[in-house]
Design a protein around this motif. Structure first.
Motif, mmCIF file in Angstrom:
data_model
loop_
_atom_site.group_PDB
_atom_site.id
_atom_site.type_symbol
_atom_site.label_atom_id
_atom_site.label_comp_id
_atom_site.label_asym_id
_atom_site.label_seq_id
_atom_site.Cartn_x
_atom_site.Cartn_y
_atom_site.Cartn_z
ATOM 1 N N PRO A 1 5.528 -6.562 -13.892
ATOM 2 C CA PRO A 1 4.864 -6.559 -15.194
ATOM 3 C C PRO A 1 4.573 -5.141 -15.662
ATOM 4 C CG PRO A 1 3.283 -7.148 -13.500
ATOM 5 C CD PRO A 1 4.615 -7.033 -12.815
ATOM 6 N N MET A 2 4.818 -4.911 -16.944
ATOM 7 C CA MET A 2 4.663 -3.582 -17.519
ATOM 8 C C MET A 2 3.240 -3.055 -17.371
ATOM 9 S SD MET A 2 3.461 -2.232 -20.709
ATOM 10 C CE MET A 2 3.811 -0.801 -21.735
ATOM 11 N N SER A 3 2.236 -3.950 -17.474
ATOM 12 C CA SER A 3 0.838 -3.513 -17.398
ATOM 13 C C SER A 3 0.529 -2.838 -16.060
ATOM 14 C CB SER A 3 -0.102 -4.697 -17.618
ATOM 15 O OG SER A 3 0.155 -5.724 -16.676
ATOM 16 N N GLU A 4 1.108 -3.378 -14.971
ATOM 17 C CA GLU A 4 0.877 -2.791 -13.652
ATOM 18 C C GLU A 4 1.576 -1.438 -13.526
ATOM 19 O OE1 GLU A 4 1.849 -5.483 -10.538
ATOM 20 O OE2 GLU A 4 0.423 -7.024 -11.185
ATOM 21 N N HIS A 5 2.808 -1.361 -14.043
ATOM 22 C CA HIS A 5 3.541 -0.101 -13.988
ATOM 23 C C HIS A 5 2.813 0.967 -14.796
ATOM 24 C CE1 HIS A 5 7.750 1.992 -14.236
ATOM 25 N NE2 HIS A 5 6.866 2.695 -13.574
ATOM 26 N N LEU A 6 2.334 0.608 -15.986
ATOM 27 C CA LEU A 6 1.589 1.559 -16.804
ATOM 28 C C LEU A 6 0.349 2.050 -16.073
ATOM 29 C CD1 LEU A 6 0.962 2.988 -19.504
ATOM 30 C CD2 LEU A 6 -0.180 0.881 -20.234
ATOM 31 N N ALA A 7 -0.355 1.134 -15.412
ATOM 32 C CA ALA A 7 -1.557 1.534 -14.667
ATOM 33 C C ALA A 7 -1.213 2.538 -13.574
ATOM 34 C CB ALA A 7 -2.221 0.286 -14.070
ATOM 35 N N ALA B 1 0.848 -12.755 -29.991
ATOM 36 C CA ALA B 1 1.277 -13.677 -28.945
ATOM 37 C C ALA B 1 2.080 -12.941 -27.886
ATOM 38 C CB ALA B 1 2.110 -14.808 -29.550
ATOM 39 N N VAL B 2 1.942 -11.611 -27.844
ATOM 40 C CA VAL B 2 2.678 -10.822 -26.853
ATOM 41 C C VAL B 2 2.122 -11.088 -25.460
ATOM 42 C CG1 VAL B 2 3.287 -8.490 -26.108
ATOM 43 C CG2 VAL B 2 3.263 -9.058 -28.546
ATOM 44 N N ARG B 3 0.791 -11.089 -25.342
ATOM 45 C CA ARG B 3 0.167 -11.387 -24.053
ATOM 46 C C ARG B 3 -0.505 -12.756 -24.048
ATOM 47 N NH1 ARG B 3 -0.923 -5.973 -25.061
ATOM 48 N NH2 ARG B 3 0.032 -4.514 -23.591
ATOM 49 N N ALA B 4 -0.936 -13.223 -25.209
ATOM 50 C CA ALA B 4 -1.544 -14.548 -25.307
ATOM 51 C C ALA B 4 -0.467 -15.594 -25.552
ATOM 52 C CB ALA B 4 -2.560 -14.562 -26.448
ATOM 53 N N GLU B 5 -0.857 -16.866 -25.431
ATOM 54 C CA GLU B 5 0.067 -17.954 -25.743
ATOM 55 C C GLU B 5 0.193 -18.105 -27.263
ATOM 56 O OE1 GLU B 5 1.925 -19.689 -23.585
ATOM 57 O OE2 GLU B 5 1.118 -18.273 -22.108
ATOM 58 N N PRO B 6 1.312 -18.674 -27.743
ATOM 59 C CA PRO B 6 1.474 -18.854 -29.195
ATOM 60 C C PRO B 6 0.349 -19.652 -29.855
ATOM 61 C CG PRO B 6 3.575 -19.190 -28.084
ATOM 62 C CD PRO B 6 2.537 -19.054 -27.000
ATOM 63 N N SER B 7 -0.402 -20.439 -29.076
ATOM 64 C CA SER B 7 -1.510 -21.213 -29.641
ATOM 65 C C SER B 7 -2.578 -20.323 -30.255
ATOM 66 C CB SER B 7 -2.138 -22.104 -28.563
ATOM 67 O OG SER B 7 -2.664 -21.322 -27.501
ATOM 68 N N VAL B 8 -2.511 -19.014 -30.025
ATOM 69 C CA VAL B 8 -3.463 -18.096 -30.640
ATOM 70 C C VAL B 8 -3.433 -18.214 -32.161
ATOM 71 C CG1 VAL B 8 -1.845 -16.143 -30.746
ATOM 72 C CG2 VAL B 8 -4.295 -15.704 -30.580
ATOM 73 N N GLY C 1 9.392 3.772 -21.343
ATOM 74 C CA GLY C 1 9.452 2.825 -22.441
ATOM 75 C C GLY C 1 10.154 1.557 -21.992
ATOM 76 N N ALA C 2 10.076 0.534 -22.833
ATOM 77 C CA ALA C 2 10.849 -0.680 -22.570
ATOM 78 C C ALA C 2 12.331 -0.334 -22.683
ATOM 79 C CB ALA C 2 10.479 -1.768 -23.564
ATOM 80 N N ALA C 3 13.169 -1.087 -21.968
ATOM 81 C CA ALA C 3 14.608 -0.814 -22.007
ATOM 82 C C ALA C 3 15.123 -0.832 -23.440
ATOM 83 C CB ALA C 3 15.346 -1.840 -21.150
ATOM 84 N N ARG C 4 14.624 -1.749 -24.252
ATOM 85 C CA ARG C 4 15.044 -1.840 -25.648
ATOM 86 C C ARG C 4 14.657 -0.593 -26.423
ATOM 87 N NH1 ARG C 4 11.762 -2.977 -29.446
ATOM 88 N NH2 ARG C 4 10.241 -3.962 -28.057
#
Length: 441
Positions: A70-76, A154-161, A45-48
């Motif tokens: 990056p978490m995505s790579e670790h999960l993979a 906006a977790v993976r996308a930019e806030p402009s989403v 899990g995330a540290a939090r």
């Protein structure tokens, strides 16, 4: 849960248990979920998220492993390791006895890691225990109807989403990446003409440190707060339809743009529907690609553009309309076509020639759609000939607009467009021939 396959001496497939946890941590979990965590050997899990289990340290015998970045790579890595050896080492030489436990915030199937894991290994190898999502909690605090609120991440996308959803009267929830997201959203809203919108930032929802702050976007001056937050926007500003045919001045362009009326007809001809991939060849300002993406938020686009300045302008336009996270810009066709994701639809608006048309048709998925807009006589002749070979629909589109003529007005015609739209047929099934005659007894 489907029983593991133990035939032929093969080890059982690893099982993933994904547990949603709220900001209230261990006390907020039901007894069934607590028992599941008590049985765990390793919990990712995330540290939090892992810190939320501190109060239960005496009850847990598991190793707690925070995600690397990056978490995505670790999960993979974890998923691949578990899949290749159910009881073998996944990392640091530690065996997981066939079960991997993973913590997620709120509902793991709502913009969460649960959906990612199931997409990789299948639903029969994953058990999910959801908690209340941050969106549900936010709507409960605000008195909003969750069914009518629009939700963007906006977790993976930019806030402009957020700009892909704002329109007067809309209620939008933005899942934040961190504590900087609210200020970025406020700036974007002001720049887009939505400065009078009410913005509410809800932090640590459901936990003892929950805080809620409200102001208009144009007055937002609050310092960055907790990284675990969600931004709620009650939109006040211009009406922005998702339908194609937005005004030409909604785009930054150098004149190379499919005009509004033709664009609307083009996007409708392409028929965006679901998780499809569009190739936009000779993308120019990107207006067709952007309106394809706005029409259905499950689609993706690969845009091919030869001119580097236009490519940068295309990226800016995509961000301005909230779809940059679903659009990839590549170099010129045909050079960049070979390793691009296979398209479900193709639009050719610029750079048309016989080679590009043939390559695009070959790459197009079965039952996919090709739409070509031809302006020059030579290109119109090309699509007319290919229409004769492949069928489809051929239209000549002409638009006239009122313009001044001295002290009066007249109709000014735009250049006529020949539009060819054709569906690629599925491969025909070979005829098995007549049934064999029944043997004479």
């Amino acid at each position: 849960m489907t029983a593991p396959d133990t035939t032929h001496g093969s080890p059982p497939a690893s099982e993933f248990v994904v547990i949603g946890i709220g900001a209230d941590g261990w006390p907020g979990l039901g007894e069934t979920v607590r028992d599941e965590l008590r049985r765990a050997q390793v919990i990712y899990g995330a540290a939090r998220q892992l810190a939320l289990l501190d109060g239960a340290a005496s009850e847990l015998g598991a190793q707690l492993r925070p995600w690397r970045s990056p978490m995505s790579e670790h999960l993979a890595e974890v998923v691949a390791g578990a899949g290749s050896a159910a009881s073998g080492p996944i990392e640091d030489g530690t065996a997981h006895a066939g079960i991997v436990h993973i913590l997620a915030s709120g509902d793991p199937m709502f913009h969460g890691v649960g959906a990612s894991i199931i997409g990789r290994v299948g639903a029969d190898r994953v058990r999910v225990y959801p908690a209340v999502s941050s969106a549900s909690l936010a709507c409960a605090r605000l008195g909003w109807d969750l069914a009518t609120a629009r939700i963007v991440s906006a977790v993976r996308a930019e806030p402009s989403v957020v700009l892909g959803e704002v329109t007067d009267g809309a209620r939008v929830l933005v899942l934040s990446r961190d504590e900087t997201t609210p200020a970025s959203v406020a700036t974007l809203l002001v720049d887009a003409g939505f400065g009078s919108s009410t913005m509410t930032v809800l932090e640590q929802l459901g936990g003892p440190a929950e805080q809620i702050a409200t102001d208009t976007a144009e007055s937002w001056r609050r310092r960055a707060g907790d990284p675990l937050n969600i931004v709620a926007v009650d939109c006040v500003g211009p009406r922005r339809s998702r339908l194609p045919g937005r005004p030409d001045d909604a785009y930054e362009h150098d004149g190379q743009i499919t005009k509004s009326t033709i664009r609307a007809l083009t996007v409708c001809a392409l028929g965006p529907a679901g998780a499809q991939t569009l190739w936009d060849i000779g993308s120019g300002s990107g207006s067709v690609a952007i309106e394809w993406l706005r029409a259905d938020d499950r689609g993706t686009v690969v845009a091919f553009e030869r001119d580097s300045e236009r490519a940068e302008r295309l990226r800016r336009n995509a961000a301005r309309h909230g779809v940059a996270h679903r659009l990839t810009v590549r170099g010129p066709a045909p050079d960049e076509l070979a390793d691009a994701p296979r398209p479900d639809a193709v639009f050719i608006g610029g750079g048309l020639d016989e080679e590009i048309l043939s390559l695009a048709w070959a790459a197009l998925a079965d039952r996919g759609r090709l739409v070509v807009n031809a302006v020059t006589v030579e290109n119109q002749a090309l699509v007319t000939r290919r229409h004769g070979e492949l069928g489809g629909t051929l239209r000549r589109l002409s638009v006239e607009t009122v313009a001044p003529l001295g002290t009066m007005s007249t109709w000014r015609p735009a250049l006529p467009i020949v539009q060819w739209a054709v569906d690629k047929p599925a491969p025909s099934t070979p005829d098995p021939g007549p049934e064999p005659a029944e043997a004479v007894r």
